[in-house]
Write a protein that holds these residues in place. Structure first.
Motif, PDB file in Angstrom:
ATOM      1  N   GLU A 140     -78.753 -17.921  -3.746  1.00  0.00           N
ATOM      2  CA  GLU A 140     -77.475 -18.627  -3.907  1.00  0.00           C
ATOM      3  C   GLU A 140     -76.623 -18.483  -2.642  1.00  0.00           C
ATOM      4  O   GLU A 140     -76.016 -19.448  -2.166  1.00  0.00           O
ATOM      5  N   ASN A 141     -76.587 -17.261  -2.092  1.00  0.00           N
ATOM      6  CA  ASN A 141     -75.811 -17.032  -0.875  1.00  0.00           C
ATOM      7  C   ASN A 141     -76.372 -17.816   0.309  1.00  0.00           C
ATOM      8  O   ASN A 141     -75.623 -18.379   1.114  1.00  0.00           O
ATOM      9  N   GLU A 142     -77.717 -17.836   0.437  1.00  0.00           N
ATOM     10  CA  GLU A 142     -78.336 -18.567   1.546  1.00  0.00           C
ATOM     11  C   GLU A 142     -78.057 -20.065   1.443  1.00  0.00           C
ATOM     12  O   GLU A 142     -77.769 -20.723   2.445  1.00  0.00           O
ATOM     13  N   ALA A 143     -78.153 -20.625   0.232  1.00  0.00           N
ATOM     14  CA  ALA A 143     -77.878 -22.053   0.039  1.00  0.00           C
ATOM     15  C   ALA A 143     -76.415 -22.350   0.348  1.00  0.00           C
ATOM     16  O   ALA A 143     -76.088 -23.358   1.002  1.00  0.00           O
ATOM     17  N   ARG A 144     -75.520 -21.463  -0.087  1.00  0.00           N
ATOM     18  CA  ARG A 144     -74.088 -21.636   0.175  1.00  0.00           C
ATOM     19  C   ARG A 144     -73.813 -21.627   1.685  1.00  0.00           C
ATOM     20  O   ARG A 144     -73.089 -22.469   2.220  1.00  0.00           O
ATOM     21  N   ALA A 145     -74.403 -20.656   2.373  1.00  0.00           N
ATOM     22  CA  ALA A 145     -74.182 -20.542   3.816  1.00  0.00           C
ATOM     23  C   ALA A 145     -74.760 -21.741   4.563  1.00  0.00           C
ATOM     24  O   ALA A 145     -74.144 -22.257   5.502  1.00  0.00           O
ATOM     25  N   PHE A 146     -75.931 -22.214   4.139  1.00  0.00           N
ATOM     26  CA  PHE A 146     -76.551 -23.368   4.801  1.00  0.00           C
ATOM     27  C   PHE A 146     -75.689 -24.613   4.673  1.00  0.00           C
ATOM     28  O   PHE A 146     -75.412 -25.309   5.657  1.00  0.00           O
ATOM     29  N   LEU A 147     -75.236 -24.907   3.453  1.00  0.00           N
ATOM     30  CA  LEU A 147     -74.439 -26.107   3.231  1.00  0.00           C
ATOM     31  C   LEU A 147     -73.080 -26.010   3.922  1.00  0.00           C
ATOM     32  O   LEU A 147     -72.588 -26.993   4.489  1.00  0.00           O
ATOM     33  N   ALA A 148     -72.481 -24.830   3.911  1.00  0.00           N
ATOM     34  CA  ALA A 148     -71.223 -24.641   4.626  1.00  0.00           C
ATOM     35  C   ALA A 148     -71.418 -24.858   6.123  1.00  0.00           C
ATOM     36  O   ALA A 148     -70.582 -25.473   6.800  1.00  0.00           O
ATOM     37  N   GLY A 149     -72.546 -24.370   6.635  1.00  0.00           N
ATOM     38  CA  GLY A 149     -72.846 -24.548   8.052  1.00  0.00           C
ATOM     39  C   GLY A 149     -72.996 -26.005   8.431  1.00  0.00           C
ATOM     40  O   GLY A 149     -72.612 -26.413   9.535  1.00  0.00           O
ATOM     41  N   ARG A 150     -73.536 -26.813   7.530  1.00  0.00           N
ATOM     42  CA  ARG A 150     -73.689 -28.253   7.813  1.00  0.00           C
ATOM     43  C   ARG A 150     -72.326 -28.925   7.963  1.00  0.00           C
ATOM     44  O   ARG A 150     -72.137 -29.793   8.824  1.00  0.00           O
ATOM     45  N   VAL A 151     -71.379 -28.538   7.125  1.00  0.00           N
ATOM     46  CA  VAL A 151     -70.031 -29.103   7.229  1.00  0.00           C
ATOM     47  C   VAL A 151     -69.384 -28.692   8.542  1.00  0.00           C
ATOM     48  O   VAL A 151     -68.753 -29.493   9.240  1.00  0.00           O
ATOM     49  N   ILE A 152     -69.544 -27.419   8.902  1.00  0.00           N
ATOM     50  CA  ILE A 152     -68.981 -26.925  10.159  1.00  0.00           C
ATOM     51  C   ILE A 152     -69.624 -27.625  11.348  1.00  0.00           C
ATOM     52  O   ILE A 152     -68.945 -28.028  12.305  1.00  0.00           O
ATOM     53  N   ASP A 153     -70.954 -27.804  11.308  1.00  0.00           N
ATOM     54  CA  ASP A 153     -71.652 -28.490  12.396  1.00  0.00           C
ATOM     55  C   ASP A 153     -71.139 -29.918  12.568  1.00  0.00           C
ATOM     56  O   ASP A 153     -70.983 -30.403  13.694  1.00  0.00           O
ATOM     57  N   ALA A 154     -70.895 -30.583  11.452  1.00  0.00           N
ATOM     58  CA  ALA A 154     -70.401 -31.961  11.508  1.00  0.00           C
ATOM     59  C   ALA A 154     -69.016 -32.018  12.146  1.00  0.00           C
ATOM     60  O   ALA A 154     -68.722 -32.891  12.966  1.00  0.00           O
ATOM     61  N   ALA A 155     -68.162 -31.074  11.792  1.00  0.00           N
ATOM     62  CA  ALA A 155     -66.817 -31.040  12.377  1.00  0.00           C
ATOM     63  C   ALA A 155     -66.876 -30.711  13.865  1.00  0.00           C
ATOM     64  O   ALA A 155     -66.123 -31.263  14.671  1.00  0.00           O
ATOM     65  N   ALA A 156     -67.797 -29.835  14.244  1.00  0.00           N
ATOM     66  CA  ALA A 156     -67.914 -29.423  15.648  1.00  0.00           C
ATOM     67  C   ALA A 156     -68.555 -30.498  16.510  1.00  0.00           C
ATOM     68  O   ALA A 156     -68.410 -30.487  17.735  1.00  0.00           O
ATOM     69  N   ALA A 157     -69.259 -31.439  15.886  1.00  0.00           N
ATOM     70  CA  ALA A 157     -69.969 -32.464  16.648  1.00  0.00           C
ATOM     71  C   ALA A 157     -69.065 -33.606  17.097  1.00  0.00           C
ATOM     72  O   ALA A 157     -69.489 -34.454  17.889  1.00  0.00           O
ATOM     73  N   VAL A 158     -67.827 -33.652  16.621  1.00  0.00           N
ATOM     74  CA  VAL A 158     -66.898 -34.720  17.011  1.00  0.00           C
ATOM     75  C   VAL A 158     -66.569 -34.576  18.498  1.00  0.00           C
ATOM     76  O   VAL A 158     -66.191 -33.507  18.968  1.00  0.00           O
ATOM     77  N   THR A 159     -66.737 -35.657  19.250  1.00  0.00           N
ATOM     78  CA  THR A 159     -66.503 -35.626  20.696  1.00  0.00           C
ATOM     79  C   THR A 159     -65.027 -35.432  21.005  1.00  0.00           C
ATOM     80  O   THR A 159     -64.161 -36.097  20.438  1.00  0.00           O
ATOM     81  N   ASN A 160     -64.746 -34.510  21.901  1.00  0.00           N
ATOM     82  CA  ASN A 160     -63.370 -34.281  22.342  1.00  0.00           C
ATOM     83  C   ASN A 160     -62.980 -35.311  23.398  1.00  0.00           C
ATOM     84  O   ASN A 160     -63.755 -35.565  24.326  1.00  0.00           O
ATOM     85  N   THR A 161     -61.793 -35.877  23.273  1.00  0.00           N
ATOM     86  CA  THR A 161     -61.338 -36.874  24.233  1.00  0.00           C
ATOM     87  C   THR A 161     -60.662 -36.198  25.422  1.00  0.00           C
ATOM     88  O   THR A 161     -60.235 -35.044  25.350  1.00  0.00           O
ATOM     89  N   ASP A 162     -60.552 -36.942  26.525  1.00  0.00           N
ATOM     90  CA  ASP A 162     -59.859 -36.422  27.704  1.00  0.00           C
ATOM     91  C   ASP A 162     -58.404 -36.089  27.371  1.00  0.00           C
ATOM     92  O   ASP A 162     -57.850 -35.121  27.898  1.00  0.00           O
ATOM     93  N   ALA A 163     -57.807 -36.894  26.506  1.00  0.00           N
ATOM     94  CA  ALA A 163     -56.410 -36.651  26.126  1.00  0.00           C
ATOM     95  C   ALA A 163     -56.270 -35.332  25.384  1.00  0.00           C
ATOM     96  O   ALA A 163     -55.303 -34.585  25.591  1.00  0.00           O
TER      97      ALA A 163
END
Length: 275
Positions: A90-113
């Motif tokens: 249960e903990n491993e599944a929770r951590a994996f799915l949480a990591g996917r959300v974090i990865d998606a947020a981190a993948a957003v390209t930062n603008t020059d502004a």
């Protein structure tokens, strides 16, 4: 007897398109469990960077064997699945799915502004700070330091005396300490340096290390670094802010209830409760 293919028929076989493959293409089975192309794709995506550089065939073979082995071991564990293993899954599944959300947020390209705004916030109000380039000779007693001052005032070379007499690690280098800013040296030493003009001698000054004879070589004003020099750390900071914002937004919209339970925190070490 099997009839040989004619040249035309053989060419037809060789040029025929391969059967379409997708994530559900089965590559192996372990008992009743299928290991698919999709499993390998998902596994490769999360490999450390050094493994990503391996040739595709080596990756394919290695990952398939690893997944087969993992499935064999997982099946053995499931044969007598303990409460500890259930909770661990249960903990491993929770951590994996949480990591996917974090990865998606981190993948957003930062603008020059966004990078410029982060730079302005971090360095926009930065005032130039003084930096000092000094040398010193470190000895054990005040008398030794006074004798060195007399020699220097008589025209002796500072670097030569440092190499000959200094007990500090900078001695072999002529006593040179390089550039340093405020707060990087012990207060007594810093105070003596700040009071000197370039080229001027100072001391003897006592610190916990011993007695110092000091020479200030140069001073300069350290300005804020150019944006490109700190872009990488700004990129990381902006990405972290986006991840934190995404976590906060999702958390605020979730139905969370923390129970009022009187509990000894030491119980988190009691693995016997999982038996």
């Amino acid at each position: 007897m099997t009839r040989l293919l004619t040249g035309a028929a053989l060419a037809l076989v060789l040029t025929a398109p391969a059967m379409a493959q997708d994530a559900d293409t089965v590559l192996a089975t372990v008992g009743e469990t299928e290991i698919t192309l999709g499993h390998l794709i998902a596994m490769r995506e999360r490999l450390p960077q050094q493994y990503q550089q391996l040739p595709d065939q080596a990756l394919y073979d290695g990952m398939l064997e690893q997944l087969i082995q993992q499935q064999v071991l997982a099946d053995a564990a499931r044969a007598d699945l303990s409460r500890a293993n259930e909770i661990g899954l249960e903990n491993e599944a929770r951590a994996f799915l949480a990591g996917r959300v974090i990865d998606a947020a981190a993948a957003v390209t930062n603008t020059d502004a966004e990078i410029q705004a982060a730079y302005d916030a971090e360095y926009g109000a930065t005032e130039p700070e003084p930096e000092f380039n000094a040398s010193h000779i470190l000895v054990e007693t005040e008398a030794e330091a006074q004798a060195l001052v007399a020699e220097l005032e008589g025209g002796a070379d500072f670097a030569d005396l440092a190499r000959e007499h200094s007990t500090g690690p900078s001695g072999p280098n002529g006593g040179e300490l390089g550039w340093f800013g405020l707060g990087m040296m012990v207060p007594e030493f810093e105070g003596a340096v700040v009071d000197l003009a370039p080229g001027e001698l100072g001391g003897p000054v006592q610190t916990s290390f011993g007695w110092h004879v000091i020479k200030l070589n140069e001073t300069r004003q350290k300005a804020a670094p150019p944006l490109e020099e700190v872009r990488a750390e700004l990129e990381q900071a902006v990405t972290t802010q986006k991840v934190d914002a995404a976590i906060a937004e999702i958390t605020e919209s979730a139905a969370i209830e923390r129970m009022e339970v009187e509990l000894d925190p030491a119980l988190i070490r009691d693995t016997g409760l999982l038996e």
